[in-house]
Design an enzyme around this catalytic site. Structure first.
Site, PDB file in Angstrom:
ATOM      1  NE  ARG A   6      -0.410  -6.687  -5.181  1.00  0.00           N
ATOM      2  CZ  ARG A   6      -1.397  -6.174  -5.901  1.00  0.00           C
ATOM      3  NH1 ARG A   6      -1.839  -6.813  -6.964  1.00  0.00           N
ATOM      4  NH2 ARG A   6      -1.928  -5.023  -5.598  1.00  0.00           N
ATOM      5  CG  HIS A  17      -1.889  -1.124   1.248  1.00  0.00           C
ATOM      6  ND1 HIS A  17      -2.507  -1.565   2.392  1.00  0.00           N
ATOM      7  CD2 HIS A  17      -2.368  -1.905   0.252  1.00  0.00           C
ATOM      8  CE1 HIS A  17      -3.322  -2.559   2.104  1.00  0.00           C
ATOM      9  NE2 HIS A  17      -3.257  -2.786   0.821  1.00  0.00           N
ATOM     10  CD  GLU A  39      -5.692  -9.002 -12.828  1.00  0.00           C
ATOM     11  OE1 GLU A  39      -5.543  -8.169 -11.925  1.00  0.00           O
ATOM     12  OE2 GLU A  39      -6.777  -9.587 -13.049  1.00  0.00           O
ATOM     13  CG  ASN A  68       0.784  -4.012  -9.278  1.00  0.00           C
ATOM     14  OD1 ASN A  68       1.777  -3.663  -9.905  1.00  0.00           O
ATOM     15  ND2 ASN A  68      -0.015  -3.156  -8.681  1.00  0.00           N
ATOM     16  CG  ASP A  69      -2.985  -9.369  -8.838  1.00  0.00           C
ATOM     17  OD1 ASP A  69      -2.466  -9.683  -7.752  1.00  0.00           O
ATOM     18  OD2 ASP A  69      -4.072  -8.777  -8.924  1.00  0.00           O
ATOM     19  NE  ARG A 112      -9.970  -3.484 -11.450  1.00  0.00           N
ATOM     20  CZ  ARG A 112      -8.931  -3.212 -10.659  1.00  0.00           C
ATOM     21  NH1 ARG A 112      -7.723  -3.586 -11.030  1.00  0.00           N
ATOM     22  NH2 ARG A 112      -9.100  -2.565  -9.530  1.00  0.00           N
ATOM     23  CB  CYS A 147      -3.946  -0.801 -16.257  1.00  0.00           C
ATOM     24  SG  CYS A 147      -4.565  -2.422 -15.772  1.00  0.00           S
TER      25      CYS A 147
END
Length: 603
Positions: A488, A225, A454, A477-478, A363, A534
């Site tokens: 992650r 975060h 992903e 990220n994923d 999304r 993204c």
């Protein structure tokens, strides 16, 4: 082993948001999560650690989480303490909701999720169990928190990362019970560097970047975060800085958010000059106003990530060419019940209306894992990152997605012809059947269907998915955590979750090549499926060059990162981007890839 942070000491961590920052170090304030030595359930009062009431024979509560009174408290005592907890937790939850409403980007989404933690029924029930044992309300709150922390640690994955958030919420509730100010960010008399063991979203969201010049955390993963919000705010950030606790509050430090180094008490004149020079470069980049294009005139589809209408309107006032990721979770996470189609349509229309002539990619609901839905009956899972999340909510209730698609279609009709067929993508697609089903449901409503890349199964079999969708967007990220089999959010596995991992870059290249090959095979190249990114990787200017060189057609980033990416891309040609991509693909380690690309790009 703690190192002796004397003049000239350099601490090494994981640089995650580029930039140099120099200033005085200030540590985050934390609430002391230790229960008072004495105090029965009814004895607790704001502003006191342990106040004796009229009952001199009240049971005691020890400092430990297992404190229990010699005799059971009365029902009235338990109820008074329960009401105090509920009131304090409600106050904290409301503050977090208010901050979520005022924040933008990922910070708002994360704050809303933490507000849900503060009003979690399971936590409240665990507190009441402690009160019935004779614990003070503070002891019961801390005990319940640690029970959940132990459970999250056992589950691992993204739930383990939430321990920081859970303890932060607990600290705020304890402060409220004690009548003390909220813990968190210290006051900055002068601009400086924020230090912490780890930062909770409530600490990071809404930081004043004119006062907080840099952020350094001893723990935290590469896509934690803290990193996500720091990138949104454009604040240089380093996480996983082992030995940071040796740095004293008030010391002067130089932070390099690209290399991950923290110099303690460096030469003041040289450090000030380096930071000032870097600031000038970043200020120059922030003056970039678009439109996005490479040095050879090749246009770049540079888009913004947003979470609501306010964020979309703000992005429309900047250089964004449209919206590449509209996160819809905010319409769901802070509510105990599902918003109606009308309520959703009103929210979506505000976002679509901000860019009436440009692309807006919505999304669908990406809940689950650390973003549970109160109304969907989502199960407790041992590994929620690999469980029911994203499109898999269909397994619980297909109506949730159908109603959301109805609302998006209605929003498109309301904003006019240019957005009559809004682009919509589903997260966590893993099978061709899922992609086909989602696309059919979109087309039935006149929507343009796409999917997130992903899950590795999509990347390795991209040719099987392409015929069913009109676009794809890579969530780096994923994708990185699943490719590298590394949570992650894990500090220990930060190196594996580096978006510069060559294995991840090769998969992205495979997806882009697959789309190009499919277009070439189509009559007159009539059907080309655009491939976007993204995820956080697109916000790194050098990595953005590589992504374009790999064949990606659009990049979507936090609005704060747009000018930095746009200005950097304006200095390179498409041919140069392809050369940089080849360099990265030829490496075996992420650090090697990053260094090779930076050296070649800046030569």
């Amino acid at each position: 082993m703690a190192l002796d942070a004397q003049t000239g000491t350099t601490i090494h961590g994981n640089g995650r948001v580029p930039g140099l920052a120099y200033g005085v170090a200030r540590w985050v304030h934390r609430a002391e999560l230790i229960a008072p030595e004495n105090g029965a359930p009814e004895d607790d009062a704001p502003g006191t650690a342990a106040r004796k009431d009229d009952d001199d024979n009240a049971p005691a509560a020890s400092e430990t989480s297992t404190s229990e009174s010699p005799s059971s408290p009365s029902a009235e005592q338990v109820e008074r303490s329960r009401e105090r907890f509920v009131e304090a937790a409600g106050t904290v939850s409301q503050r977090l909701d208010d901050r979520a409403a005022a924040a933008s980007g990922a910070g708002a989404e994360i704050l809303a999720a933490n507000a849900i933690l503060a009003r979690d029924r399971g936590w409240a029930k665990a507190v009441v169990k402690g009160l019935k044992k004779g614990q003070s309300v503070e002891a019961a709150t801390i005990d319940a928190t640690e029970q959940f922390a132990a459970m999250f640690a056992k589950i691992g994955g993204r739930q383990a990362e939430r321990i920081t958030d859970l303890r932060d919420v607990c600290g705020r509730v304890i402060a409220e019970l004690r009548g003390l100010p909220e813990p968190g960010i210290p006051d900055f008399d002068e601009p400086g560097i924020l230090l912490a063991d780890d930062l909770a979203p409530a600490d990071t969201a809404g930081l004043d970047s004119s006062k907080v010049l840099g952020i350094v955390c001893e723990f935290g993963g590469p896509t934690s975060h803290t990193v996500i919000i720091a990138r949104d705010l454009g604040i240089p950030c380093v996480v996983g800085a082992s030995g940071l606790s040796a740095v004293e509050d008030g010391a002067h430090v130089l932070v390099n958010g690209e290399t991950g180094t923290i110099e303690v008490e460096p030469d003041a004149q040289a450090a000030s000059a380096a930071a000032a020079s870097d600031r000038q470069l970043r200020d120059a980049a922030s003056a970039w106003t678009g439109p996005a294009a490479l040095a050879d005139g090749h246009p770049v589809d540079l888009l913004a990530n947003v979470k609501d209408g306010d964020g979309a309107q703000e992005a429309a006032g900047g250089p964004a060419g449209g919206i590449g990721l509209f996160r819809t979770e905010m319409a769901f996470l802070s509510r105990p019940d599902e918003p109606t189609v009308e309520e959703q349509a009103e929210l979506y229309a505000r976002v679509l209306g901000a860019f009436p002539e440009a692309k807006v990619v919505t999304r669908t609901l990406d809940a689950g894992s650390d973003k549970p839905l109160a109304f969907a009956g989502m199960p407790d899972e041992e590994n929620p990152a690999l469980g029911v999340r994203g499109i898999r909510i269909d397994l619980l209730d297909r109506g949730v997605l159908d109603r959301q698609l109805d609302a998006i279609a209605e929003a498109g009709r309301r904003v006019g012809r240019a957005q009559s067929s809004p682009w919509v993508m589903a997260p966590m697609i893993a099978t061709v059947a899922e992609a086909r089903d989602f696309a059919d449901r979109c087309r039935q409503r006149g929507l343009t269907p796409g999917i997130m890349v992903e899950v590795p199964s999509v990347a390795v079999s991209v040719d099987r998915f392409l015929p069913h969708v009109d676009f794809m967007s890579i969530g780096t990220n994923d994708l990185t955590q699943y490719v590298m089999a590394a949570d992650r959010m894990s500090t220990d596995l930060a190196a594996l979750n580096d978006p510069w991992q060559p294995a991840v870059l090769r998969l992205i290249h495979r997806v882009a090549e697959g789309a190009a090959a499919a277009a070439s095979a189509a009559p007159n190249g009539s059907r080309r499926v655009p491939i976007g990114v993204c995820g956080e990787a697109a916000a790194d200017p050098h990595l953005a060059m590589v992504l374009l060189g790999l064949g990606v057609s659009s990049l979507s980033v936090a609005p704060a990162a747009l000018p930095f990416v746009g200005a950097a891309l304006a200095g390179v040609t498409l041919e140069k981007c392809r050369e940089l991509a080849a360099l990265a693909l030829d490496c075996d380690e992420p650090g090697q890839a990053r260094s090779a690309v930076i050296e070649a790009a800046d030569a």
